[in-house]
Design an enzyme around this catalytic site. Sequence first.
Site, PDB file in Angstrom:
ATOM      1  N   GLU A  85       3.156  -5.610 -10.853  1.00 57.13           N
ATOM      2  CA  GLU A  85       4.095  -4.530 -10.858  1.00 57.13           C
ATOM      3  C   GLU A  85       3.573  -3.122 -10.772  1.00 57.13           C
ATOM      4  OE1 GLU A  85       7.270  -4.795 -11.323  1.00 57.13           O
ATOM      5  OE2 GLU A  85       7.683  -6.883 -11.727  1.00 57.13           O
ATOM      6  N   ASP A 128      14.434   2.235  -7.098  1.00 60.78           N
ATOM      7  CA  ASP A 128      13.564   1.021  -6.744  1.00 60.78           C
ATOM      8  C   ASP A 128      13.425   1.036  -5.088  1.00 60.78           C
ATOM      9  OD1 ASP A 128      14.407  -1.854  -5.787  1.00 60.78           O
ATOM     10  OD2 ASP A 128      13.654  -1.848  -7.819  1.00 60.78           O
TER      11      ASP A 128
END
Length: 89
Positions: free
Chosen positions: A14, A23
């Site tokens: 991540e 995002d």
Amino acid sequence: MINTEALKLIKDFEGLVLTAYPDPGSKNGLPWTVGYGHTKGVKKGDKITATQAEAFLIQDLKQSEEVIKKYVKIELNDNQYGALVSLIH
């Protein structure tokens, strides 16, 4: 609960970002993301600490763990369990 090795794998995958960012996988930049991919309640300008990021990640992974508890009916070793949590997350 997910083991240390699986948690590290998810963190490495991540990546840690302490300031909210749009995002990258969405067309409109939403949702805003922070920490290790946390999105719930995140808005532009949010900043967190590394400790908060880990707490958010563990909280987020609990949802994946609940899915495993509900649907997986065979015994898993720690690595199998961690891999499934990572996949679902």
